[in-house]
Scaffold this motif. Structure first.
Motif, PDB file in Angstrom:
ATOM      1  N   ILE A  33       0.885  -1.110   0.078  1.00 31.57           N
ATOM      2  CA  ILE A  33       0.001   0.009   0.022  1.00 31.57           C
ATOM      3  C   ILE A  33       0.812   1.220   0.083  1.00 31.57           C
ATOM      4  O   ILE A  33       1.806   1.506   0.867  1.00 31.57           O
ATOM      5  CB  ILE A  33      -0.809   0.003   1.150  1.00 31.57           C
ATOM      6  CG1 ILE A  33      -1.660  -1.333   1.215  1.00 31.57           C
ATOM      7  CG2 ILE A  33      -1.974   1.197   1.225  1.00 31.57           C
ATOM      8  CD1 ILE A  33      -2.357  -1.552   2.614  1.00 31.57           C
ATOM      9  N   VAL A  34       0.649   2.130  -1.012  1.00 29.72           N
ATOM     10  CA  VAL A  34       1.259   3.336  -1.205  1.00 29.72           C
ATOM     11  C   VAL A  34       0.477   4.668  -1.121  1.00 29.72           C
ATOM     12  O   VAL A  34      -0.486   4.665  -1.893  1.00 29.72           O
ATOM     13  CB  VAL A  34       2.381   3.308  -2.481  1.00 29.72           C
ATOM     14  CG1 VAL A  34       2.844   4.700  -2.536  1.00 29.72           C
ATOM     15  CG2 VAL A  34       3.183   2.183  -2.420  1.00 29.72           C
ATOM     16  N   ALA A  35       0.627   5.190   0.030  1.00 29.78           N
ATOM     17  CA  ALA A  35      -0.408   6.226   0.370  1.00 29.78           C
ATOM     18  C   ALA A  35       0.186   7.592   0.352  1.00 29.78           C
ATOM     19  O   ALA A  35       1.442   7.864   0.814  1.00 29.78           O
ATOM     20  CB  ALA A  35      -1.168   6.253   1.587  1.00 29.78           C
ATOM     21  N   ASP A  36      -0.298   8.546  -0.652  1.00 34.87           N
ATOM     22  CA  ASP A  36       0.129  10.051  -0.600  1.00 34.87           C
ATOM     23  C   ASP A  36      -0.755  10.982  -0.023  1.00 34.87           C
ATOM     24  O   ASP A  36      -1.817  10.670   0.504  1.00 34.87           O
ATOM     25  CB  ASP A  36       0.718  10.238  -1.892  1.00 34.87           C
ATOM     26  CG  ASP A  36      -0.433  10.434  -2.737  1.00 34.87           C
ATOM     27  OD1 ASP A  36      -1.463  11.121  -2.425  1.00 34.87           O
ATOM     28  OD2 ASP A  36      -0.404   9.830  -3.687  1.00 34.87           O
ATOM     29  N   ASP A  37      -0.399  12.312   0.102  1.00 35.14           N
ATOM     30  CA  ASP A  37      -0.959  13.169   0.761  1.00 35.14           C
ATOM     31  C   ASP A  37      -1.504  14.385  -0.378  1.00 35.14           C
ATOM     32  O   ASP A  37      -1.774  15.457  -0.124  1.00 35.14           O
ATOM     33  CB  ASP A  37      -0.330  14.066   1.793  1.00 35.14           C
ATOM     34  CG  ASP A  37       1.021  14.670   1.499  1.00 35.14           C
ATOM     35  OD1 ASP A  37       1.286  14.493   0.076  1.00 35.14           O
ATOM     36  OD2 ASP A  37       2.019  15.259   2.032  1.00 35.14           O
ATOM     37  N   GLY A  38      -1.599  14.014  -1.548  1.00 34.49           N
ATOM     38  CA  GLY A  38      -1.923  14.833  -2.512  1.00 34.49           C
ATOM     39  C   GLY A  38      -3.451  14.931  -2.766  1.00 34.49           C
ATOM     40  O   GLY A  38      -4.232  14.680  -1.900  1.00 34.49           O
ATOM     41  N   PRO A  39      -3.984  15.306  -3.960  1.00 34.54           N
ATOM     42  CA  PRO A  39      -5.374  15.570  -4.239  1.00 34.54           C
ATOM     43  C   PRO A  39      -6.017  14.320  -4.221  1.00 34.54           C
ATOM     44  O   PRO A  39      -7.464  14.368  -4.162  1.00 34.54           O
ATOM     45  CB  PRO A  39      -5.374  16.399  -5.374  1.00 34.54           C
ATOM     46  CG  PRO A  39      -4.277  16.202  -6.129  1.00 34.54           C
ATOM     47  CD  PRO A  39      -3.444  15.851  -5.191  1.00 34.54           C
ATOM     48  N   GLY A  40      -5.602  13.259  -4.505  1.00 30.00           N
ATOM     49  CA  GLY A  40      -6.029  11.928  -4.925  1.00 30.00           C
ATOM     50  C   GLY A  40      -7.031  11.955  -6.326  1.00 30.00           C
ATOM     51  O   GLY A  40      -6.550  12.769  -7.161  1.00 30.00           O
ATOM     52  N   ILE A  41      -7.602  10.572  -6.438  1.00 30.63           N
ATOM     53  CA  ILE A  41      -8.201  10.613  -7.661  1.00 30.63           C
ATOM     54  C   ILE A  41      -9.641  10.423  -7.532  1.00 30.63           C
ATOM     55  O   ILE A  41     -10.083   9.437  -6.592  1.00 30.63           O
ATOM     56  CB  ILE A  41      -7.534   9.227  -8.412  1.00 30.63           C
ATOM     57  CG1 ILE A  41      -6.165   9.614  -9.024  1.00 30.63           C
ATOM     58  CG2 ILE A  41      -8.509   9.185 -10.002  1.00 30.63           C
ATOM     59  CD1 ILE A  41      -5.496   8.465  -9.592  1.00 30.63           C
ATOM     60  N   VAL A  45      -8.658   5.800  -1.186  1.00 31.19           N
ATOM     61  CA  VAL A  45      -8.585   6.988  -0.814  1.00 31.19           C
ATOM     62  C   VAL A  45      -7.433   6.706   0.510  1.00 31.19           C
ATOM     63  O   VAL A  45      -7.390   5.767   1.238  1.00 31.19           O
ATOM     64  CB  VAL A  45      -9.873   7.581   0.278  1.00 31.19           C
ATOM     65  CG1 VAL A  45      -9.282   8.898   0.886  1.00 31.19           C
ATOM     66  CG2 VAL A  45     -10.760   8.080  -0.901  1.00 31.19           C
ATOM     67  N   SER A  46      -6.423   7.615   0.493  1.00 27.90           N
ATOM     68  CA  SER A  46      -5.170   7.284   1.386  1.00 27.90           C
ATOM     69  C   SER A  46      -5.702   7.968   2.854  1.00 27.90           C
ATOM     70  O   SER A  46      -6.497   9.224   3.039  1.00 27.90           O
ATOM     71  CB  SER A  46      -4.169   8.090   0.999  1.00 27.90           C
ATOM     72  OG  SER A  46      -3.223   8.572   1.891  1.00 27.90           O
ATOM     73  N   ALA A  78      -4.437   6.255  -2.259  1.00 26.24           N
ATOM     74  CA  ALA A  78      -3.877   5.086  -1.831  1.00 26.24           C
ATOM     75  C   ALA A  78      -3.821   4.050  -2.773  1.00 26.24           C
ATOM     76  O   ALA A  78      -4.858   3.553  -3.351  1.00 26.24           O
ATOM     77  CB  ALA A  78      -4.673   4.494  -0.351  1.00 26.24           C
ATOM     78  N   ALA A  79      -2.570   3.758  -3.437  1.00 25.36           N
ATOM     79  CA  ALA A  79      -2.501   2.521  -4.127  1.00 25.36           C
ATOM     80  C   ALA A  79      -2.264   1.248  -3.707  1.00 25.36           C
ATOM     81  O   ALA A  79      -1.290   1.242  -3.255  1.00 25.36           O
ATOM     82  CB  ALA A  79      -1.650   2.855  -5.461  1.00 25.36           C
ATOM     83  N   VAL A  80      -2.923   0.038  -3.856  1.00 26.03           N
ATOM     84  CA  VAL A  80      -2.829  -1.008  -3.312  1.00 26.03           C
ATOM     85  C   VAL A  80      -2.412  -2.138  -4.411  1.00 26.03           C
ATOM     86  O   VAL A  80      -3.176  -2.449  -5.266  1.00 26.03           O
ATOM     87  CB  VAL A  80      -4.290  -1.711  -2.555  1.00 26.03           C
ATOM     88  CG1 VAL A  80      -3.921  -2.781  -1.933  1.00 26.03           C
ATOM     89  CG2 VAL A  80      -4.728  -0.560  -1.739  1.00 26.03           C
ATOM     90  N   LEU A  81      -1.232  -2.508  -4.396  1.00 25.67           N
ATOM     91  CA  LEU A  81      -0.739  -3.572  -5.483  1.00 25.67           C
ATOM     92  C   LEU A  81      -0.698  -5.011  -4.211  1.00 25.67           C
ATOM     93  O   LEU A  81      -0.053  -5.338  -3.602  1.00 25.67           O
ATOM     94  CB  LEU A  81       0.588  -3.133  -5.775  1.00 25.67           C
ATOM     95  CG  LEU A  81       1.243  -4.329  -6.423  1.00 25.67           C
ATOM     96  CD1 LEU A  81       0.836  -4.616  -8.005  1.00 25.67           C
ATOM     97  CD2 LEU A  81       2.866  -3.963  -6.732  1.00 25.67           C
TER      98      LEU A  81
END
Length: 292
Positions: free
Chosen positions: A216-224, A269-270, A276-279
């Motif tokens: 799980i790679v989570a960032d603090d940007g605007p998201g999608i 959503v992070s 939050a991208a979940v591979l």
């Protein structure tokens, strides 16, 4: 005796006629069209038919991957090459340009060169995946691979804080192509840095979900937005809030590697408010081994 020989040769003659009938139009219409008839006997002829069909399938897959690469490259390289040509023309004609204008033109050319290089590398990787031109799979130490990938990301983006959290007692081992899994993780870490806050935070976690490992790679940007997440996995997709000069291939590369490994890529959503991208990747057998 002649009758028996004819019966034996008849399947071979069917294969020969079918092979001669395959032409470019049949190949263009799809993989199923350019195939030889399935022969049930004799066993040697049936084995030959199956082997030839496998070979045809591999050749057709490779050919379609090459055609897609050519079409994608031709479409996507047009703009950066045009921009590069314009800047070259400015420099050629403007021998008396002020130093600061020349410097801006050179910086723009360097940026376009980097964009072209990144685009070609991404397209080549996608084409190899489309053609399934992959090396032999191996067991992957996910903890070591993640540590290396995060260390590389920290050096590339020193202003971004990468937080890596691994399971305390057990480490999942994945069976697949180390370079492919590393490519997928590198792209997720790069996307998080490009589309999060300039000096933001990226959380990287590994969890277990049945017989799979979830990175799980989570960032603090605007998201999608939810209605755009599937579209953003496609090639050259760029969101309205995209920041940075990405090629639009990052998530497509991750999606391809996930599928090649029998896994999946999910976007959500992070906890930091961004993406939050979940591979998800299947675990190799034995499923788990003790942490060192």
């Amino acid at each position: 005796m002649w009758f028996v020989i004819r019966l034996i040769l008849q399947p071979l003659q069917r294969l020969r006629r079918a092979a001669l009938a395959i032409d470019s139009e049949m190949i263009d219409s799809g993989l199923s069209a350019g195939r030889l008839p399935v022969v049930s006997g004799p066993r040697e002829v049936a084995d030959l038919s199956a082997a030839l069909n496998r070979m045809l399938g591999q050749l057709l897959t490779s050919m379609h991957a090459t055609r897609r690469f050519t079409a994608d490259a031709g479409h996507e390289l047009r703009t950066p090459l045009t921009t590069l040509g314009m800047n070259l023309e400015i420099l050629r004609r403007g021998s008396g340009l002020p130093a600061h204008q020349r410097e801006r033109a050179l910086e723009a050319m360097a940026a376009e060169h980097q964009r072209i290089t990144s685009l070609l590398e991404g397209l080549q990787t996608l084409a190899r995946g489309d053609a399934r031109a992959l090396p032999a799979p191996d067991d992957i130490d996910l903890a070591d691979l993640l540590a290396q990938a995060v260390g590389h990301a920290r050096r590339r983006h020193p202003a971004v804080t990468y937080l890596l959290s691994l399971p305390v007692q057990e480490i999942p081992t994945v069976h697949g192509w180390p370079a492919g899994v590393r490519l997928a993780i590198d792209n997720l870490l790069e996307n998080a840095a490009l589309h999060g806050h300039p000096a933001g935070q990226v959380q990287v976690n590994v969890t277990m979900a049945g017989r799979s490992a979830q990175i799980i790679v989570a960032d603090d940007g605007p998201g999608i937005p939810a209605d755009q997440r599937e579209t953003m996995k496609e090639r050259f997709a760029r969101g309205a809030q995209t920041r940075g000069d990405g090629s639009g291939l990052g998530l497509a590369l991750v999606q391809q590697q996930a599928r090649l490994h029998g896994g999946a890529l999910d976007l959500g959503v992070s906890p930091l408010g961004g993406l939050a991208a979940v591979l998800t990747l299947p675990i190799a057998a034995p499923a788990l081994r003790a942490s060192r």
